[in-house]
Design a protein around this motif. Structure first.
Motif, PDB file in Angstrom:
ATOM      1  N   UNK A  45       0.831  -1.211   0.000  1.00  0.00           N
ATOM      2  CA  UNK A  45       0.000   0.000   0.000  1.00  0.00           C
ATOM      3  C   UNK A  45       0.861   1.256   0.000  1.00  0.00           C
ATOM      4  N   UNK A  46       1.956   1.234   0.751  1.00  0.00           N
ATOM      5  CA  UNK A  46       2.858   2.377   0.779  1.00  0.00           C
ATOM      6  C   UNK A  46       3.557   2.553  -0.565  1.00  0.00           C
ATOM      7  N   UNK A  47       3.872   1.442  -1.247  1.00  0.00           N
ATOM      8  CA  UNK A  47       4.469   1.515  -2.580  1.00  0.00           C
ATOM      9  C   UNK A  47       3.541   2.275  -3.523  1.00  0.00           C
ATOM     10  N   UNK A  48       2.256   1.943  -3.485  1.00  0.00           N
ATOM     11  CA  UNK A  48       1.280   2.615  -4.351  1.00  0.00           C
ATOM     12  C   UNK A  48       1.189   4.097  -3.995  1.00  0.00           C
ATOM     13  N   UNK A  49       1.144   4.399  -2.719  1.00  0.00           N
ATOM     14  CA  UNK A  49       1.049   5.793  -2.272  1.00  0.00           C
ATOM     15  C   UNK A  49       2.245   6.611  -2.756  1.00  0.00           C
ATOM     16  N   UNK A 100       0.440  -3.684  -8.824  1.00  0.00           N
ATOM     17  CA  UNK A 100       0.338  -3.761  -7.358  1.00  0.00           C
ATOM     18  C   UNK A 100      -1.046  -3.288  -6.914  1.00  0.00           C
ATOM     19  N   UNK A 101      -1.598  -2.267  -7.562  1.00  0.00           N
ATOM     20  CA  UNK A 101      -2.959  -1.810  -7.237  1.00  0.00           C
ATOM     21  C   UNK A 101      -3.971  -2.932  -7.487  1.00  0.00           C
ATOM     22  N   UNK A 102      -3.823  -3.639  -8.614  1.00  0.00           N
ATOM     23  CA  UNK A 102      -4.737  -4.748  -8.920  1.00  0.00           C
ATOM     24  C   UNK A 102      -4.640  -5.834  -7.851  1.00  0.00           C
ATOM     25  N   UNK A 104      -3.610  -5.427  -4.729  1.00  0.00           N
ATOM     26  CA  UNK A 104      -4.181  -4.889  -3.480  1.00  0.00           C
ATOM     27  C   UNK A 104      -5.702  -5.003  -3.492  1.00  0.00           C
ATOM     28  N   UNK A 105      -6.313  -4.764  -4.627  1.00  0.00           N
ATOM     29  CA  UNK A 105      -7.771  -4.889  -4.730  1.00  0.00           C
ATOM     30  C   UNK A 105      -8.206  -6.328  -4.468  1.00  0.00           C
ATOM     31  N   UNK A 106      -7.411  -7.281  -4.937  1.00  0.00           N
ATOM     32  CA  UNK A 106      -7.732  -8.686  -4.681  1.00  0.00           C
ATOM     33  C   UNK A 106      -7.556  -9.037  -3.206  1.00  0.00           C
ATOM     34  N   UNK A 107      -6.504  -8.502  -2.614  1.00  0.00           N
ATOM     35  CA  UNK A 107      -6.188  -8.849  -1.217  1.00  0.00           C
ATOM     36  C   UNK A 107      -7.232  -8.248  -0.281  1.00  0.00           C
TER      37      UNK A 107
END
Length: 107
Positions: A45-49, A100-102, A104-107
């Motif tokens: 999540x921090x990577x995406x941010x 990574x966003x995709x 994260x949505x799955x997780x």
């Protein structure tokens, strides 16, 4: 973009967990006075941010290794490698971030 296999609850928990500082990955951002500023990243999540909208620079191979070894997602690591393999360094961030966003949505 490649379709990722759904995660198990255990895999999702590991993927979402913040990593210890010693196991961080660094993403470089252009500093306000020029040059690059390394930014430690401790979670997906921090990577995406950090990477969203900031034109970061990082090694897709290093990200793939981090995702595989630290976050426990070998499939995502392989997809990051393959999707970014033929891209210039400055073109890799949006692709890797979207993957990574995709996930994260799955997780």
């Amino acid at each position: 973009m490649a379709e990722l296999t759904p995660m198990t609850p255990e895999a999702a928990e590991r993927f979402l967990a913040p990593q210890p500082y010693e196991e961080r990955i660094h993403v470089s951002l252009v500093g306000k006075h020029g040059g690059f500023q390394p930014v430690p990243v401790l979670s997906a999540a921090e990577f995406v941010k950090v990477t969203t909208g900031l034109n970061p620079v990082f090694s897709a191979d290093d990200l793939a290794v981090w995702v595989t070894e630290r976050l426990g997602d070998a499939e995502l690591g392989d997809v990051i490698r393959s999707e970014c393999a033929d891209l210039a360094l400055f073109q890799q961030a949006p692709v890797a971030c979207a993957l990574v966003v995709a996930r994260l949505a799955q997780a």
